[in-house]
Design an enzyme around this catalytic site. Structure first.
Site, PDB file in Angstrom:
ATOM      1  N   THR A   7       0.841  -1.198   0.000  1.00  0.00           N
ATOM      2  CA  THR A   7       0.000   0.000   0.000  1.00  0.00           C
ATOM      3  C   THR A   7       0.871   1.241   0.000  1.00  0.00           C
ATOM      4  O   THR A   7       2.004   1.210   0.495  1.00  0.00           O
ATOM      5  CB  THR A   7      -0.929   0.034   1.240  1.00  0.00           C
ATOM      6  OG1 THR A   7      -1.683   1.258   1.234  1.00  0.00           O
ATOM      7  CG2 THR A   7      -0.167  -0.056   2.547  1.00  0.00           C
ATOM      8  N   GLY A   8       0.344   2.312  -0.534  1.00  0.00           N
ATOM      9  CA  GLY A   8       1.056   3.580  -0.481  1.00  0.00           C
ATOM     10  C   GLY A   8       0.540   4.421   0.679  1.00  0.00           C
ATOM     11  O   GLY A   8       1.014   5.522   0.925  1.00  0.00           O
ATOM     12  N   ASP A  62      -8.387  -2.808  -0.211  1.00  0.00           N
ATOM     13  CA  ASP A  62      -9.079  -1.782  -0.981  1.00  0.00           C
ATOM     14  C   ASP A  62     -10.311  -1.383  -0.187  1.00  0.00           C
ATOM     15  O   ASP A  62     -11.062  -2.232   0.285  1.00  0.00           O
ATOM     16  CB  ASP A  62      -9.470  -2.321  -2.365  1.00  0.00           C
ATOM     17  CG  ASP A  62      -9.724  -1.172  -3.330  1.00  0.00           C
ATOM     18  OD1 ASP A  62      -9.023  -0.150  -3.239  1.00  0.00           O
ATOM     19  OD2 ASP A  62     -10.640  -1.282  -4.167  1.00  0.00           O
ATOM     20  N   SER A  63     -10.473  -0.071  -0.021  1.00  0.00           N
ATOM     21  CA  SER A  63     -11.591   0.375   0.810  1.00  0.00           C
ATOM     22  C   SER A  63     -12.306   1.529   0.146  1.00  0.00           C
ATOM     23  O   SER A  63     -11.790   2.142  -0.785  1.00  0.00           O
ATOM     24  CB  SER A  63     -11.082   0.780   2.189  1.00  0.00           C
ATOM     25  OG  SER A  63      -9.895   1.524   2.072  1.00  0.00           O
ATOM     26  N   PHE A 137      -7.744   9.880   8.769  1.00  0.00           N
ATOM     27  CA  PHE A 137      -7.443  10.355   7.421  1.00  0.00           C
ATOM     28  C   PHE A 137      -8.708  10.316   6.573  1.00  0.00           C
ATOM     29  O   PHE A 137      -9.777   9.885   7.039  1.00  0.00           O
ATOM     30  CB  PHE A 137      -6.335   9.493   6.795  1.00  0.00           C
ATOM     31  CG  PHE A 137      -6.741   8.065   6.515  1.00  0.00           C
ATOM     32  CD1 PHE A 137      -6.785   7.118   7.532  1.00  0.00           C
ATOM     33  CD2 PHE A 137      -7.083   7.653   5.228  1.00  0.00           C
ATOM     34  CE1 PHE A 137      -7.155   5.800   7.271  1.00  0.00           C
ATOM     35  CE2 PHE A 137      -7.444   6.338   4.957  1.00  0.00           C
ATOM     36  CZ  PHE A 137      -7.483   5.415   5.975  1.00  0.00           C
ATOM     37  N   TYR A 139     -12.018  10.416   4.786  1.00  0.00           N
ATOM     38  CA  TYR A 139     -13.373  10.857   5.129  1.00  0.00           C
ATOM     39  C   TYR A 139     -13.675  10.802   6.631  1.00  0.00           C
ATOM     40  O   TYR A 139     -14.809  11.051   7.040  1.00  0.00           O
ATOM     41  CB  TYR A 139     -14.399  10.009   4.363  1.00  0.00           C
ATOM     42  CG  TYR A 139     -14.247  10.108   2.856  1.00  0.00           C
ATOM     43  CD1 TYR A 139     -14.772  11.187   2.151  1.00  0.00           C
ATOM     44  CD2 TYR A 139     -13.553   9.137   2.139  1.00  0.00           C
ATOM     45  CE1 TYR A 139     -14.619  11.293   0.777  1.00  0.00           C
ATOM     46  CE2 TYR A 139     -13.384   9.229   0.764  1.00  0.00           C
ATOM     47  CZ  TYR A 139     -13.922  10.311   0.090  1.00  0.00           C
ATOM     48  OH  TYR A 139     -13.760  10.419  -1.275  1.00  0.00           O
ATOM     49  N   ASP A 140     -12.682  10.483   7.450  1.00  0.00           N
ATOM     50  CA  ASP A 140     -12.919  10.362   8.899  1.00  0.00           C
ATOM     51  C   ASP A 140     -13.622  11.575   9.525  1.00  0.00           C
ATOM     52  O   ASP A 140     -14.493  11.399  10.382  1.00  0.00           O
ATOM     53  CB  ASP A 140     -11.611  10.080   9.650  1.00  0.00           C
ATOM     54  CG  ASP A 140     -11.144   8.643   9.488  1.00  0.00           C
ATOM     55  OD1 ASP A 140     -11.945   7.802   9.030  1.00  0.00           O
ATOM     56  OD2 ASP A 140      -9.984   8.350   9.813  1.00  0.00           O
ATOM     57  N   LYS A 159     -11.581   4.556  16.978  1.00  0.00           N
ATOM     58  CA  LYS A 159     -12.008   4.163  15.623  1.00  0.00           C
ATOM     59  C   LYS A 159     -11.539   2.744  15.313  1.00  0.00           C
ATOM     60  O   LYS A 159     -12.265   1.951  14.726  1.00  0.00           O
ATOM     61  CB  LYS A 159     -11.408   5.135  14.589  1.00  0.00           C
ATOM     62  CG  LYS A 159     -11.546   4.654  13.164  1.00  0.00           C
ATOM     63  CD  LYS A 159     -10.755   5.477  12.161  1.00  0.00           C
ATOM     64  CE  LYS A 159     -10.812   4.837  10.780  1.00  0.00           C
ATOM     65  NZ  LYS A 159      -9.933   5.465   9.803  1.00  0.00           N
ATOM     66  N   ARG A 165     -11.983  -1.544   8.704  1.00  0.00           N
ATOM     67  CA  ARG A 165     -10.662  -2.175   8.601  1.00  0.00           C
ATOM     68  C   ARG A 165     -10.451  -3.144   9.765  1.00  0.00           C
ATOM     69  O   ARG A 165      -9.924  -4.230   9.607  1.00  0.00           O
ATOM     70  CB  ARG A 165      -9.588  -1.076   8.579  1.00  0.00           C
ATOM     71  CG  ARG A 165      -8.242  -1.533   8.097  1.00  0.00           C
ATOM     72  CD  ARG A 165      -7.363  -0.374   7.644  1.00  0.00           C
ATOM     73  NE  ARG A 165      -7.875   0.249   6.441  1.00  0.00           N
ATOM     74  CZ  ARG A 165      -8.478   1.420   6.402  1.00  0.00           C
ATOM     75  NH1 ARG A 165      -8.639   2.128   7.497  1.00  0.00           N
ATOM     76  NH2 ARG A 165      -8.953   1.887   5.269  1.00  0.00           N
TER      77      ARG A 165
HETATM   78  P1  ITT Z   1      -3.633   2.013  -1.397  1.00  0.00           P
HETATM   79  O1  ITT Z   1      -2.215   2.365  -1.783  1.00  0.00           O
HETATM   80  O2  ITT Z   1      -3.687   0.934  -0.357  1.00  0.00           O
HETATM   81  O3  ITT Z   1      -4.521   1.753  -2.584  1.00  0.00           O
HETATM   82  P2  ITT Z   1      -5.340   4.320  -1.033  1.00  0.00           P
HETATM   83  O4  ITT Z   1      -5.319   5.496  -0.106  1.00  0.00           O
HETATM   84  O5  ITT Z   1      -5.292   4.582  -2.492  1.00  0.00           O
HETATM   85  O6  ITT Z   1      -4.181   3.312  -0.602  1.00  0.00           O
HETATM   86  P3  ITT Z   1      -7.843   2.956  -1.546  1.00  0.00           P
HETATM   87  O7  ITT Z   1      -7.509   2.804  -2.986  1.00  0.00           O
HETATM   88  O8  ITT Z   1      -8.323   1.761  -0.793  1.00  0.00           O
HETATM   89  O9  ITT Z   1      -6.599   3.468  -0.671  1.00  0.00           O
HETATM   90  O10 ITT Z   1      -8.826   4.174  -1.447  1.00  0.00           O
HETATM   91  C1  ITT Z   1      -9.626   4.310  -0.399  1.00  0.00           C
HETATM   92  C2  ITT Z   1      -9.896   5.767  -0.123  1.00  0.00           C
HETATM   93  O11 ITT Z   1     -11.093   5.742   0.696  1.00  0.00           O
HETATM   94  C3  ITT Z   1      -8.803   6.399   0.727  1.00  0.00           C
HETATM   95  O12 ITT Z   1      -7.865   7.128  -0.025  1.00  0.00           O
HETATM   96  C4  ITT Z   1      -9.623   7.320   1.657  1.00  0.00           C
HETATM   97  O13 ITT Z   1      -9.867   8.548   1.034  1.00  0.00           O
HETATM   98  C5  ITT Z   1     -10.936   6.554   1.810  1.00  0.00           C
HETATM   99  N1  ITT Z   1     -10.882   5.716   3.032  1.00  0.00           N
HETATM  100  C6  ITT Z   1     -10.646   4.379   3.121  1.00  0.00           C
HETATM  101  N2  ITT Z   1     -10.632   3.966   4.394  1.00  0.00           N
HETATM  102  C7  ITT Z   1     -10.837   5.070   5.142  1.00  0.00           C
HETATM  103  C8  ITT Z   1     -10.898   5.313   6.521  1.00  0.00           C
HETATM  104  O14 ITT Z   1     -10.705   4.360   7.425  1.00  0.00           O
HETATM  105  N3  ITT Z   1     -11.124   6.560   6.931  1.00  0.00           N
HETATM  106  C9  ITT Z   1     -11.297   7.555   6.053  1.00  0.00           C
HETATM  107  N4  ITT Z   1     -11.237   7.425   4.731  1.00  0.00           N
HETATM  108  C10 ITT Z   1     -11.004   6.197   4.266  1.00  0.00           C
END
Ligand code: ITT
Length: 181
Positions: A7-8, A62-63, A137, A139-140, A159, A165
């Protein structure tokens, strides 16, 4: 056993470590193609893809954030939407909208020599009327989980006890214990 987390997003790694206390998790920055599909499809493809490159046990996660009144938007576009219109943009789209129902969903893809497995977690709640709190981070600051009156960004470490997660990692943790990995 060491498990790599491709992950980044360092915030995801911090949350994973605080949940999987006795598992050795190490971040690895290998990009994998994010197909424009469901979270499940992205996680499955990503985990296989990275495993093929490093040949060591790896997870990807992926979230996304899903708002019911916006027909599940931003969903699989969560990252892009956060980086463009951001929380203020989501609040604007919901101006005058009474139904504030929303949820976060996380899908972990785990791949090792035996193949790939998925673990899914979801947390239901509401979109706040303004940004509140400074932890976390994405949308928290605008998400209030059901049963609480604080946003994820106000809840801080709490949280990680109730998040999408956490639920997904808990299932993954049970799997690791069951299979003695
Ligand atoms: P990867 O490198 O793991 O892909 P990413 O930040 O791009 O990291 P995703 O592709 O899974 O992650 O995108 C999910 C987005 O959804 C992430 O950038 C946040 O903006 C939001 N998100 C996911 N989980 C969150 C959380 O626990 N709280 C707040 N925002 C969340």
């Amino acid at each position: 056993m060491k498990i790599y987390f491709a992950t980044g997003n360092i915030n995801k790694v911090k949350e994973a470590k605080s949940i999987l206390k006795d598992v050795d998790i190490e971040q690895i920055k290998i990009d994998y193609p994010e197909l424009q599909g469901s979270l499940e499809e992205v996680a499955e493809f990503g985990a296989k893809y990275v495993y093929e490159k490093i040949k060591k046990p790896v997870i990807v996660e992926d979230s996304g954030f899903f708002v019911k009144a916006l027909k599940e938007f931003p969903g699989t576009y969560s990252r892009f939407v956060y980086e463009t219109i951001g929380n203020k943009g989501i609040l604007k789209l919901l101006e005058g909208v009474e139904n504030r129902d929303a949820y976060f969903k996380a899908v972990i893809g785990y791949c090792d020599e035996y193949g790939v497995k998925l673990f899914i977690g979801k947390v239901e709640g509401y979109v706040a009327y303004e940004e509140r709190g400074s932890h976390g981070f994405g949308y928290d600051p605008i998400f209030i989980p059901k049963g609480y009156n604080k946003t994820f960004a106000e809840l801080g470490e709490e949280k990680n006890k109730i998040s999408h997660r956490k639920k997904a990692f808990e299932k993954f943790y049970e799997y690791l214990k069951r299979t003695n990995l």
